[in-house]
Write a protein that holds these residues in place. Structure first.
Motif, PDB file in Angstrom:
ATOM      1  N   LEU A  72     -74.705 -82.837 -27.047  1.00  0.00           N
ATOM      2  CA  LEU A  72     -75.081 -83.982 -27.889  1.00  0.00           C
ATOM      3  C   LEU A  72     -73.878 -84.837 -28.277  1.00  0.00           C
ATOM      4  CD1 LEU A  72     -77.779 -82.604 -30.349  1.00  0.00           C
ATOM      5  CD2 LEU A  72     -78.059 -84.325 -28.560  1.00  0.00           C
ATOM      6  N   GLY A  73     -72.677 -84.338 -28.030  1.00  0.00           N
ATOM      7  CA  GLY A  73     -71.481 -85.062 -28.456  1.00  0.00           C
ATOM      8  C   GLY A  73     -71.340 -85.055 -29.968  1.00  0.00           C
ATOM      9  N   SER A  74     -71.880 -84.036 -30.598  1.00  0.00           N
ATOM     10  CA  SER A  74     -71.852 -83.952 -32.055  1.00  0.00           C
ATOM     11  C   SER A  74     -70.439 -83.649 -32.551  1.00  0.00           C
ATOM     12  CB  SER A  74     -72.799 -82.855 -32.541  1.00  0.00           C
ATOM     13  OG  SER A  74     -72.740 -82.730 -33.940  1.00  0.00           O
ATOM     14  N   THR A  75     -70.077 -84.252 -33.649  1.00  0.00           N
ATOM     15  CA  THR A  75     -68.808 -83.949 -34.303  1.00  0.00           C
ATOM     16  C   THR A  75     -69.040 -83.275 -35.651  1.00  0.00           C
ATOM     17  OG1 THR A  75     -68.718 -86.145 -35.306  1.00  0.00           O
ATOM     18  CG2 THR A  75     -67.616 -85.868 -33.173  1.00  0.00           C
ATOM     19  N   THR A  76     -70.296 -83.048 -35.976  1.00  0.00           N
ATOM     20  CA  THR A  76     -70.655 -82.409 -37.242  1.00  0.00           C
ATOM     21  C   THR A  76     -70.486 -80.908 -37.124  1.00  0.00           C
ATOM     22  OG1 THR A  76     -72.288 -84.139 -37.625  1.00  0.00           O
ATOM     23  CG2 THR A  76     -72.509 -82.138 -38.931  1.00  0.00           C
ATOM     24  N   GLN A  77     -69.721 -80.318 -38.018  1.00  0.00           N
ATOM     25  CA  GLN A  77     -69.515 -78.875 -38.016  1.00  0.00           C
ATOM     26  C   GLN A  77     -70.741 -78.185 -38.614  1.00  0.00           C
ATOM     27  OE1 GLN A  77     -66.946 -77.173 -36.665  1.00  0.00           O
ATOM     28  NE2 GLN A  77     -66.214 -79.136 -35.930  1.00  0.00           N
TER      29      GLN A  77
END
Length: 183
Positions: free
Chosen positions: A46-51
């Motif tokens: 998803l290319g998420s940067t949320t930890q």
């Protein structure tokens, strides 16, 4: 506190956070580690940067706010087996947690999309969780999971209610597509 792995333990000579990580997750074939690895793959796709926060009522957050629950299974376990494992995924409702309030009174379906990650190796000699081509992924909307009204779903059920299978390269698009129709 987010760490890089280089941080030393104070009062323990020569040991760092990376040593702790190696101790905790040395075998990506165990059920707990496999689940975390599947979450990481979804997060990456998803290319998420949320930890992640272990108290969230979903596993991965997309940059657009899409909430994703990740379920993982495999035919093989970390121990010797006489036969392949039955593929099953938990799809039960969960009680969300909120700071200052605690657990909600009622269990609900809390993600927009449910991803089912299946490691497909059927021989221990070939099992490598780091080879993403050995994984296949399915995605279902919250509505599809709620319509099941079950605590678990076997692979045949997942194949019936979810889109897929896709490989890792198409996973992000699949999740966003299912999320867009989840309403």
């Amino acid at each position: 506190m987010y760490l890089t792995g280089d941080e030393p333990f104070i009062g323990v000579d020569g040991k760092s956070v990376a040593d702790f990580w190696r101790y905790c997750v040395p075998n990506l074939m165990t059920n707990t580690s496999r689940g975390l690895l599947a979450q990481f793959l979804v997060h990456t796709a998803l290319g998420s940067t949320t930890q992640p926060d272990e108290w969230d009522c979903y596993d991965v957050a997309g940059e657009d706010g899409l909430r994703v629950e990740v379920k993982a299974s495999a035919y093989l376990q970390s121990w010797e087996q006489r036969e392949l494992s039955w593929i099953s995924f938990s799809v039960d409702k969960r009680r969300p947690w909120t700071d200052g309030i605690g657990f909600a009174d009622e269990a609900t379906y809390n993600a927009d999309v449910y991803v089912f990650a299946l490691h497909t190796a059927i021989r221990h000699a070939e099992y490598d969780p780091l080879v993403v081509s050995q994984w296949e992924f399915y995605a279902a909307s919250r509505a599809a999971i709620a319509d099941l009204n079950q605590k678990s779903a076997g692979l045949a059920t997942v194949r019936r209610i979810a889109q897929g299978p896709v490989g890792f390269d198409d996973l992000g698009d699949l999740i966003r597509s299912v999320g867009a129709t989840a309403g």
